[in-house]
Each structure stands twice: as structure tokens, then as C-alpha cells.
Design a protein around this motif. Structure first.
Motif, mmCIF file in Angstrom:
data_model
loop_
_atom_site.group_PDB
_atom_site.id
_atom_site.type_symbol
_atom_site.label_atom_id
_atom_site.label_comp_id
_atom_site.label_asym_id
_atom_site.label_seq_id
_atom_site.Cartn_x
_atom_site.Cartn_y
_atom_site.Cartn_z
ATOM 1 N N TRP A 207 0.935 -1.168 -0.087
ATOM 2 C CA TRP A 207 -0.120 -0.050 0.103
ATOM 3 C C TRP A 207 0.875 1.173 -0.057
ATOM 4 O O TRP A 207 0.387 2.419 -0.686
ATOM 5 C CB TRP A 207 -0.840 0.056 1.087
ATOM 6 N N SER A 208 1.857 1.226 0.600
ATOM 7 C CA SER A 208 2.890 2.506 1.057
ATOM 8 C C SER A 208 3.185 2.804 -0.606
ATOM 9 O O SER A 208 3.708 3.929 -0.912
ATOM 10 C CB SER A 208 3.859 2.207 1.861
ATOM 11 N N GLU A 209 3.746 1.586 -1.168
ATOM 12 C CA GLU A 209 4.244 1.669 -2.745
ATOM 13 C C GLU A 209 3.416 2.644 -3.555
ATOM 14 O O GLU A 209 3.643 3.324 -4.381
ATOM 15 C CB GLU A 209 4.600 0.448 -3.095
ATOM 16 N N LYS A 210 2.049 2.029 -3.415
ATOM 17 C CA LYS A 210 0.910 2.804 -4.151
ATOM 18 C C LYS A 210 0.975 4.178 -3.981
ATOM 19 O O LYS A 210 0.475 4.936 -4.635
ATOM 20 C CB LYS A 210 -0.218 1.903 -4.115
ATOM 21 N N PHE A 211 0.658 4.440 -2.554
ATOM 22 C CA PHE A 211 0.734 5.882 -2.051
ATOM 23 C C PHE A 211 1.993 6.722 -2.602
ATOM 24 O O PHE A 211 1.582 7.901 -2.917
ATOM 25 C CB PHE A 211 0.899 6.122 -0.531
ATOM 26 N N SER A 212 2.971 6.090 -2.567
ATOM 27 C CA SER A 212 4.062 7.016 -3.051
ATOM 28 C C SER A 212 4.244 7.227 -4.412
ATOM 29 O O SER A 212 4.571 8.301 -4.916
ATOM 30 C CB SER A 212 5.386 6.273 -2.920
ATOM 31 N N HIS A 213 3.252 6.608 -5.348
ATOM 32 C CA HIS A 213 2.902 6.898 -6.661
ATOM 33 C C HIS A 213 1.637 7.721 -6.875
ATOM 34 O O HIS A 213 1.128 7.796 -8.024
ATOM 35 C CB HIS A 213 3.058 5.901 -7.655
ATOM 36 N N GLY A 214 1.002 8.269 -5.559
ATOM 37 C CA GLY A 214 -0.180 8.944 -5.710
ATOM 38 C C GLY A 214 -1.534 8.139 -6.017
ATOM 39 O O GLY A 214 -2.660 8.850 -6.374
ATOM 40 N N ASP A 215 -1.492 6.848 -5.575
ATOM 41 C CA ASP A 215 -2.548 5.968 -5.968
ATOM 42 C C ASP A 215 -3.144 5.776 -4.715
ATOM 43 O O ASP A 215 -3.029 4.907 -3.956
ATOM 44 C CB ASP A 215 -1.882 4.791 -6.359
ATOM 45 N N TYR A 216 -4.217 6.664 -4.189
ATOM 46 C CA TYR A 216 -4.918 6.381 -3.211
ATOM 47 C C TYR A 216 -6.272 5.683 -3.184
ATOM 48 O O TYR A 216 -6.626 5.755 -4.576
ATOM 49 C CB TYR A 216 -5.047 7.762 -2.443
ATOM 50 N N TRP A 217 -6.871 5.408 -2.381
ATOM 51 C CA TRP A 217 -8.265 4.919 -2.349
ATOM 52 C C TRP A 217 -9.250 5.718 -2.932
ATOM 53 O O TRP A 217 -10.399 5.414 -3.466
ATOM 54 C CB TRP A 217 -8.858 4.329 -1.087
ATOM 55 N N PHE A 218 -9.041 7.139 -2.900
ATOM 56 C CA PHE A 218 -10.213 8.045 -3.396
ATOM 57 C C PHE A 218 -9.648 8.489 -4.823
ATOM 58 O O PHE A 218 -10.348 9.392 -5.460
ATOM 59 C CB PHE A 218 -10.116 9.137 -2.400
ATOM 60 N N SER A 219 -8.800 7.711 -5.272
ATOM 61 C CA SER A 219 -8.108 8.376 -6.846
ATOM 62 C C SER A 219 -8.935 8.063 -7.966
ATOM 63 O O SER A 219 -8.965 8.381 -9.182
ATOM 64 C CB SER A 219 -6.580 7.787 -7.000
ATOM 65 N N GLY A 220 -9.670 6.798 -7.680
ATOM 66 C CA GLY A 220 -10.789 6.230 -8.752
ATOM 67 C C GLY A 220 -11.352 5.008 -8.379
ATOM 68 O O GLY A 220 -11.059 4.560 -7.251
ATOM 69 N N LEU A 221 -12.412 4.750 -9.135
ATOM 70 C CA LEU A 221 -13.311 3.521 -8.752
ATOM 71 C C LEU A 221 -12.311 2.170 -8.537
ATOM 72 O O LEU A 221 -12.469 1.652 -7.726
ATOM 73 C CB LEU A 221 -14.196 3.264 -9.950
ATOM 74 N N GLU A 222 -11.253 2.188 -9.576
ATOM 75 C CA GLU A 222 -10.624 0.944 -9.472
ATOM 76 C C GLU A 222 -9.682 0.892 -8.139
ATOM 77 O O GLU A 222 -9.578 -0.109 -7.645
ATOM 78 C CB GLU A 222 -9.369 0.875 -10.760
ATOM 79 N N TYR A 223 -9.330 2.248 -7.730
ATOM 80 C CA TYR A 223 -8.404 2.249 -6.462
ATOM 81 C C TYR A 223 -9.185 1.722 -5.352
ATOM 82 O O TYR A 223 -8.930 1.205 -4.314
ATOM 83 C CB TYR A 223 -7.763 3.550 -6.563
ATOM 84 N N SER A 224 -10.573 2.446 -5.220
ATOM 85 C CA SER A 224 -11.577 2.039 -4.330
ATOM 86 C C SER A 224 -11.715 0.824 -4.135
ATOM 87 O O SER A 224 -11.554 0.131 -3.010
ATOM 88 C CB SER A 224 -12.824 2.817 -4.677
ATOM 89 N N ILE A 225 -12.043 -0.014 -5.109
ATOM 90 C CA ILE A 225 -12.341 -1.353 -4.961
ATOM 91 C C ILE A 225 -11.287 -2.240 -4.674
ATOM 92 O O ILE A 225 -11.285 -3.317 -3.667
ATOM 93 C CB ILE A 225 -12.921 -1.826 -6.111
ATOM 94 N N TYR A 226 -9.926 -1.860 -5.217
ATOM 95 C CA TYR A 226 -8.908 -2.645 -4.547
ATOM 96 C C TYR A 226 -8.641 -2.386 -3.043
ATOM 97 O O TYR A 226 -8.324 -3.517 -2.403
ATOM 98 C CB TYR A 226 -7.564 -2.059 -5.567
#
Length: 829
Positions: A748-767
Motif C-alpha cells: 500500500w505504501s508503494e501505491k501511495f508513493s505514486h499517488g494511488d490512493y483509495w479516493f483516486s478512482g473507482l478501480e483504486y477504491s475497489i482494490y
């Protein structure tokens, strides 16, 4: 224990009780309070509907809140809980049990229910409660579409209150399913159970799966509102997703509400017609068919959506099909009257009234089951009238149950003449309230504007609403007068009653029975196992472990029943703690919004309040303390040495309860995974833009599979009474679980470091939500494992009885199996 148990006049008694009869009274009293609350909401908006455009009593927002609150209170906090109250009190009595299988969980279920209702009431003072209708349709259920930002906290508190309520229901269903299947008196087979118990058994089977779907929907919605995910805020099928998941719960809920009422109708018709229910076996089969079919008709609530015509036609057929078993039940009741000798007592009048209202409700529902007619009637007052004729027919039968069982609960009789007057006012008021709505069917639902010429119907309905409401005040007067000055009730005031609760004193003693109930001889007897005598003066019934399906709960007879516990304060503490935690969560959205805005999201919210994190911290602390003491408490529930346990003779109570819980959890995860599949297909499978880290998923798969192996080794060590081996294998399981969480945290921290948060889009929310839900299960498992390790280290727990290790293993293996499904879905596809 009964000597030290606080008296019923003590407040302490009601805070600590785990006795099924006390819990039943608590459920019934609380449900009647919410009936009054919901009724006041209805009178408020009905008065506002005196004229088109409103009578000026309510603003637009407060009108929506009143309508929503009325629906939520009646459907969730009144109808099912009052039936649970009857079931808590009378199902153990009808099947010959001393209590429910898990008395403390029964009390915990009640406290979850009470505090969920308290949370809902508090939501009115948090900027306004939820106002999107009781069906909570998307996208009106997310903060984006809330008129005032200040209402977000109150709306979120409502969703969390519903989650706490569903948790209460889940505990209750597991408890009742285990009890009815494993604690029936000797000789009492399933076919011979009383009709109310049969109706409740099928009700809790439906609850087990239907409310799990609702819990999944509420989890996703709550996360949308608190953490700003996007399940129900997009144009990628969000509205359809909510409709599918909600109505998969919503249509079985109609039968969940009506089946207990139907059981009461069966009991009262038999009693006051003086004969057995006509076609009893076929009625049971018909109820089973309805319970199964109830999960196959949900899309008839979605005929106005973009679902293709072929599927709509299929669900039209299933909708018509589910009415056929009800035809059989209705005719069974009618023929029971024809072939019996009717006594028009107050309970029977209400049951007969319920039958008449249900027939009209069912006939008008056929119109809505036809696709073409549904296009015209959907969203109008025709639906409002039909819905209330069905649901309030259930309420009418529940009122019959109050009058029928009041002498047994209170030990007092009531004024029969006043009861009949109550029925007349009730029946007239109800029909004056709802029948005009069929005539004013062109009025759209949930709005206070209607066309010319319809005003007279709405004014009649408003007058009927106040008459209908007044009838309940008369009921409370009748019951109060009975309790204060009514004559003492005999053990059996009804001449032809035929169930076991009427064979004991009114009100029943704490331990229910003076001897062990047995139907081994073909009729109810009370057996003294110590002397081998039948205490009712009948023939002696000697318990035999090999007789039929009756099996002993232990290899030797004990006297645990004489020292059974009925009190624990910790269910109350756990319920209060979780409510405090949820109240804190409800106000967390502004903090999340600040974080999201700082990371590129286009969101805004009110200023954060320090009260929210303070309540969260307080709630977590209280929850940890109360759960610890709940686990450490020595509590001896009543035990049945001899009981009918088919078809679960070889499975003990706790193990069966775990299996039932996991079956419910399968639906929760199934709904979450189904939401992923549905949304991805809707968006276009190949258009899914989220890329997980496959190596992290693969490593975590190996870690969890290995942890399942260490849990199996732990069970082996416990069976061998090897303390060091048990500590080592349980510790290895915890270490592997922590490693899994560590890898998940790194991912999760790796994804956050690239700006991919749970509120970034539908795909991110579901994951994030789906894998996060699984991670939450892992954390809960680790907490339980840590507690078990402490118990092994300090008191040599589980060496003499290894079964708790096995139960933990069942849960842990389930969590691992879920990951086996999540890994390919999110990491390989």
C-alpha cells in the motif's frame, strides 16, 4: 446462581441478564418504544400532507428526514426486533430448552440493537439524520448529494447505526439456528415443532444470508461516506450495484418480517378454532419454498432500470411463482376456521384482521409483479399502499401475539372488551389511512406535492393516521391497567392451546422447567432424571442415549444446570464501547477530506472536530477492556444433557455456531467480490487501469497458506497436550499473520508513493476496500490468536479441551481461502 440473581424490580437485573425471557422482554419493550418514535415521525409528515405543497410544518429537508426515519425505524428497529422478542421468550419454551445456546451472545445482540437505535436518535442532532429514503438509493446515499455538508455526520451515523443493528441480527441468527437445531427436547423432531418455532427457524435462515448482503452494502456505503471511496458515486453502474445488493436483502426482508407474524397466526388460529392447522405438513413445505424463493425475486424492484426484457420477464415469473405457496397458507387458515369452532377473542380478531389485510396486500402486489403494470405503478402511492397492507398485516398479527402471550409474560389477564374495542379502532384507522392511497395512486412517493382532486384522499389518510395511532395508546392503557390491577392469569388461560409454554406457571420461573421436558412417549412430560419419575403424573420416561436422535451433551450426567449463570455485565460493556467507537467514526470524514484535498482530490468538507478522534480512541480503549473481560469471564450456560440434535448430532454447539457465522461471512465477501466483478464488467474488463504488485500478492499467498499449516499443527499439539508445541505453533501463526500485514503495508505504501490512493478512482477504491476488508479479518484473527496464546501461557488453556483451537482454525482457514480468490482477481487478471 438463581439465588444471587437480581430481582426483576432491580435496574441491575436488566443490565446484566442473559436469561432468554428477560432478553425477550427487553427486545419487546425497546421495539415498542421505537414503534412510538417511528409513529410520531409518520404523524408529523402525514399532517404536513394535509394539503398539496405541505401544510408548513416541515421544511423540505426535515420532511425527507421524517419520511426516511419512519421507514428505517419501522422496518429495522421495530418489526424484526419485536419478533425477536417473542422468539427469545417463547422459542426455548416451545422446544423444551433451558435457554439459548449462547446466552451472553444473546444479551450482546440486544445491546447492539439498543445502542444502534440510540445512535440513530443521536444522528438527528449531528446536523440532521439520513434523508435519502429507507431504501438509501445511490447516488443519493453519498455525501456529494447531501443538501447540507453539516448533514454528512448525521447521515453517516445512521449508516453506522444500521451496521451495528445488522451485527446484532447476525449474532441472533447464529444463536437461534444453533439452539433450534441442537436443543430440542427429547422426542421433539423438526416436523413436530410448533408452528411459531417453525416460522422463526425459517426466518433466521433467511436472516443469515439476507442481512449479510445488507451488511456488505452498508460497509461499502459507510466507507464511501467516511473515506471518500467511489462505489456509489460514479456513473459506472453505481446505482445498479446498490439496487442489486440492497434488494437481494430487501425482498427476503419482507418475508423475514412476515414469517413470525404468520407463525403467530397459525398458533392463534389453532388455539381459538379448537383444532389442528389444516394441511400442517403442506404449510411447512410451502414456507420452506417461500424462504428459498425469496432470494430469487429481487429484480422485480428494478423493472424500471436498464436490465434487459428477458431477465425482467424471468423475474416476473419468479414473482408470480412465489405467491402460490402463500395461496396454500391462506386457504389452510380459512379451512381451519371452517372446520373448527371459532372463539372471537382479542388475539383471534387481530389474527383474522391480519389475514384479511394480507390478502388485499397480496392481490395489489400482483399488479407490481407484472412488468408493464409496474412501469405505471412504480414510484407511486399504489406501492405505498400495497407495501403497508403487507407489512402492517404483519404488525397486526404481532399485536395478536402481544395479547395472546401477555398472560404468560405478565401473569395477568386483561380486559377482553377493551381489547375488542382496540381491534375495532385499529382496523378502522388502518384502512382509513391506507385504502385512500390506492385511489390517490397517481401521487408520487416521498414528495408532498400532489395533483388536483387528490387532496380529499390525503386528508382522509391523515385522519386515519391519527385514529390508527390512537389505537396504540389504547393498547398501552389496556396492558398497563392489566399489569397494575388485572386478575392473575392461570397457567393456561386458553382452552385449546397446544404448545409447551402453557404447561408451566405464568410467568415462567427463571430455569423454565421443574424437570426435563420430554416428548419420548408421544406427549409432553417432565422427567426427573435423578429419580426417574415423571413429574406430571404421567408415565415414567427414562432418557436413553440411543433413543431416536436424542443424544447426551456429555459422557456423564452433571448438575451444571443447577449452577447455570444468567448474569454478565460485559455484553452491555461491549455494546456501549462499539457504539462510542462508531459515533467517533461518523465524524471522521472532514479529516479524510483534508488529507484527500492535500493529495490532489477535488473535495471539501466542514472543519474537523476533535470530538471524533477522541471518541474513536475512547471507543477502542473501552472495546479492548470489555472484550478482554468478556473473554476471561467464567460463564456456565445452561446445558441440555439429552436433546434432539438432528441433523447436527456430531457437531457441538460452538462449532456449529462458527459454521453458521462463516456462512454469513461468505455472503459478505461474496458481495464485495461480486461488486468488483460487476463494476469491472460495467466499465469494460480490459479498461481496468489499476495495476497491483503481483510479487507482493504471491508472497502473501504463500505466507497465508503456510499459516494454515501452522494452525493445523497447533491443533495437533493441543490434542497431544503439548503446551510448548501449542505455544510455538500459535506464535508462528501470529508471526506469519503479522508478516502478511507487513507485506500488505509495504504494498500500500508503494501505491501511495505514486499517488494511488483509495479516493483516486473507482478501480483504486475497489482494490483498497476489498483487500482491506480481508486484512481486517486477518487483524481480528491475530487478536484472537494473541488472546489464546496468553491463555495457554498463563492457565494452560486448551490442553484439556482442544476444541477452541479447532474453532479458531476454522476461521483462519476461511480467511486464507478468501485470499486464494482475491489473489488472481486483483493481481493476475
Amino acid at each position: 446462581m438463581s439465588d444471587d440473581f437480581p430481582p426483576m424490580t432491580s435496574v441491575k437485573r436488566w443490565l446484566v441478564t442473559t436469561n432468554h425471557k428477560d432478553v425477550g422482554i427487553l427486545y419487546m419493550a425497546t421495539a415498542l418504544f421505537f414503534l412510538l418514535f417511528g409513529g410520531l415521525m409518520a404523524l408529523l409528515f402525514r399532517a404536513h400532507l394535509w394539503q398539496s405543497g405541505g401544510a408548513g410544518l416541515l421544511t423540505d429537508s426535515s420532511y425527507n428526514q421524517a419520511v426516511t426515519a419512519h421507514g428505517l425505524l419501522m422496518v429495522f428497529w421495530f418489526l424484526s426486533p419485536i419478533a425477536s422478542g417473542f422468539a427469545n421468550y417463547f422459542v426455548p419454551l416451545q422446544i423444551g430448552a433451558k435457554d439459548l445456546a449462547f446466552p451472553r451472545l444473546n444479551a450482546l445482540s440486544y445491546w447492539f440493537y439498543l445502542f444502534s437505535g440510540a445512535m440513530f436518535m443521536i444522528s438527528f442532532f449531528q446536523g440532521g439524520t439520513f434523508e435519502g429514503g429507507w431504501t438509501m438509493y445511490a447516488p443519493l446515499n453519498v455525501p456529494t448529494y447531501t443538501p447540507a455538508v453539516e448533514a454528512t455526520t448525521g447521515g453517516t451515523a445512521t449508516i453506522l447505526a444500521l451496521m451495528l443493528f445488522v451485527m446484532s441480527i447476525t449474532l441472533g441468527t447464529v444463536n437461534f439456528l444453533t439452539t433450534i437445531h441442537r436443543s430440542r427436547a427429547e422426542g421433539l423432531g423438526l416436523w413436530n415443532m410448533p408452528m411459531f418455532t417453525w416460522s422463526w427457524l425459517l426466518t433466521v435462515w433467511m436472516m443469515l444470508f439476507a442481512f449479510a448482503a445488507l451488511l456488505a452494502a452498508l460497509l461499502l456505503l459507510g466507507i464511501d461516506r467516511i473515506f471518500l471511496t467511489q462505489y456509489f458515486a460514479t456513473d459506472q453502474g453505481s446505482s445498479l450495484l446498490w439496487a442489486h445488493v440492497f434488494w437481494f436483502f430487501g425482498h427476503p426482508e419482507v418475508y423475514i418480517v412476515f414469517f413470525p407474524a404468520l407463525g403467530i397466526m397459525f398458533e392463534t388460529f389453532q388455539t381459538f378454532c379448537g383444532r389442528r392447522l389444516v394441511g400442517r405438513k403442506w404449510v411447512i413445505i410451502a414456507m420452506v419454498l417461500v424462504a428459498v424463493q425469496s432470494f430469487l425475486v429481487w429484480m422485480h424492484h428494478m423493472f424500471l432500470t436498464t436490465i434487459n426484457l428477458e431477465i425482467k420477464t424471468l423475474f416476473m415469473a419468479t414473482t408470480i411463482g412465489i405467491s402460490l405457496p402463500f395461496d396454500l397458507m391462506v386457504f389452510a387458515l380459512i379451512y381451519t376456521m371452517v372446520k373448527g369452532r371459532v372463539r372471537f377473542t382479542t388475539p383471534f380478531l387481530f389474527s383474522l384482521g391480519a389475514l384479511l389485510l394480507f390478502i388485499l396486500g397480496g392481490i395489489t402486489g400482483v399488479f407490481l409483479g407484472a412488468v408493464v403494470l409496474d412501469y405505471e405503478f412504480r414510484g407511486t402511492y399504489w406501492v405505498v399502499a400495497h407495501f403497508h397492507y403487507v407489512m402492517v398485516s404483519g404488525v397486526t398479527a404481532l399485536v395478536a401475539g402481544i395479547y395472546y402471550w401477555w398472560p404468560k409474560i405478565s401473569g395477568k389477564m386483561y380486559n377482553e372488551t377493551l381489547g375488542k374495542i382496540h381491534f375495532a379502532i385499529y382496523f378502522f384507522g388502518f384502512n382509513l389511512l391506507y385504502f385512500p392511497m390506492f385511489l390517490a395512486w397517481e401521487t408520487p412517493r416521498r414528495v408532498f406535492h400532489f395533483g388536483e382532486g387528490l387532496e380529499i384522499y390525503h386528508q382522509l389518510a391523515t385522519i386515519g393516521a391519527f385514529i390508527f395511532g390512537a389505537s396504540f395508546l389504547l393498547m398501552f392503557y389496556i396492558l398497563g391497567k392489566s399489569l397494575v390491577s388485572g386478575p392473575d392469569a392461570p397457567d393456561n388461560p386458553w382452552e385449546f392451546s397446544r404448545t409447551a409454554e402453557w404447561a408451566i406457571p405464568s410467568p415462567p420461573p427463571l430455569e423454565n422447567w421443574s424437570g426435563r421436558p420430554s416428548y419420548a412417549s408421544g406427549r409432553l412430560e417432565f422427567v426427573d432424571d435423578d429419580s426417574g419419575a415423571a413429574t406430571d403424573g404421567g408415565t415414567v420416561a427414562v432418557p436413553e442415549t440411543g433413543r431416536g436422535h436424542a443424544t447426551p451433551a456429555t459422557t456423564q450426567h452433571t448438575h451444571e444446570e443447577e449452577h447455570a449463570d444468567h448474569a454478565s455485565i460485559w455484553p452491555f460493556g461491549v455494546g456501549l464501547s462499539l457504539a462510542v467507537f462508531f459515533l467517533g467514526l461518523a465524524g471522521l470524514t472532514p479529516y479524510v477530506a483534508e488529507f484527500a484535498a492535500a493529495n490532489g482530490a477535488d473535495v471539501s468538507a466542514q472543519d474537523p472536530s476533535m470530538l471524533s478522534p477522541a471518541l474513536i480512541v475512547l471507543g477502542v480503549g473501552m472495546l479492548g477492556y470489555t472484550l478482554w473481560n468478556f473473554g476471561m469471564e467464567q460463564f456456565n450456560p445452561p446445558v441440555m444433557d439429552v436433546a434432539e440434535r438432528w441433523p447436527f448430532e456430531g457437531v457441538n454447539n460452538t462449532k456449529l455456531g462458527v459454521w453458521f457465522f462463516l456462512a454469513s461471512d461468505v455472503v459478505v465477501f461474496g458481495a464485495a467480490i461480486g461488486a468488483f466483478v460487476f463494476m469491472r464488467i460495467h466499465m469494460g474488463w480490459s479498461n481496468w487501469e489499476f495495476d497491483a504488485i503481483p510479487m507482493a500478492g504471491l508472497v502473501n499467498t504463500y505466507i497465508l497458506l503456510t499459516s494454515s499449516f501452522t494452525v493445523i499443527l497447533a491443533l495437533v499439539m493441543a490434542e497431544r497436550r503439548n503446551k510448548k508445541g501449542l505455544l510455538a505453533t500459535m506464535s508462528a501463526t501470529v508471526l506469519l499473520g503479522l508478516t502478511f500485514m507487513g507485506v500488505k503495508g509495504w504494498e500500500w505504501s508503494e501505491k501511495f508513493s505514486h499517488g494511488d490512493y483509495w479516493f483516486s478512482g473507482l478501480e483504486y477504491s475497489i482494490y483498497y476496500v476489498t483487500t482491506g476488508l480481508h486484512a481486517l479479518h486477518v487483524i481480528l484473527g491475530l487478536l484472537v490468536a494473541g488472546f489464546m496464546i496468553y491463555r495457554v501461557a498463563t492457565v494452560d488453556a486448551y490442553l484439556e479441551d482442544h476444541r477452541p483451537v479447532e474453532y479458531f482454525g476454522l476461521y483462519w482457514h476461511f480467511v486464507d481461502i478468501v485470499w486464494v480468490f482475491l489473489f488472481p482477481l486483483f493481481y493476475l487478471m
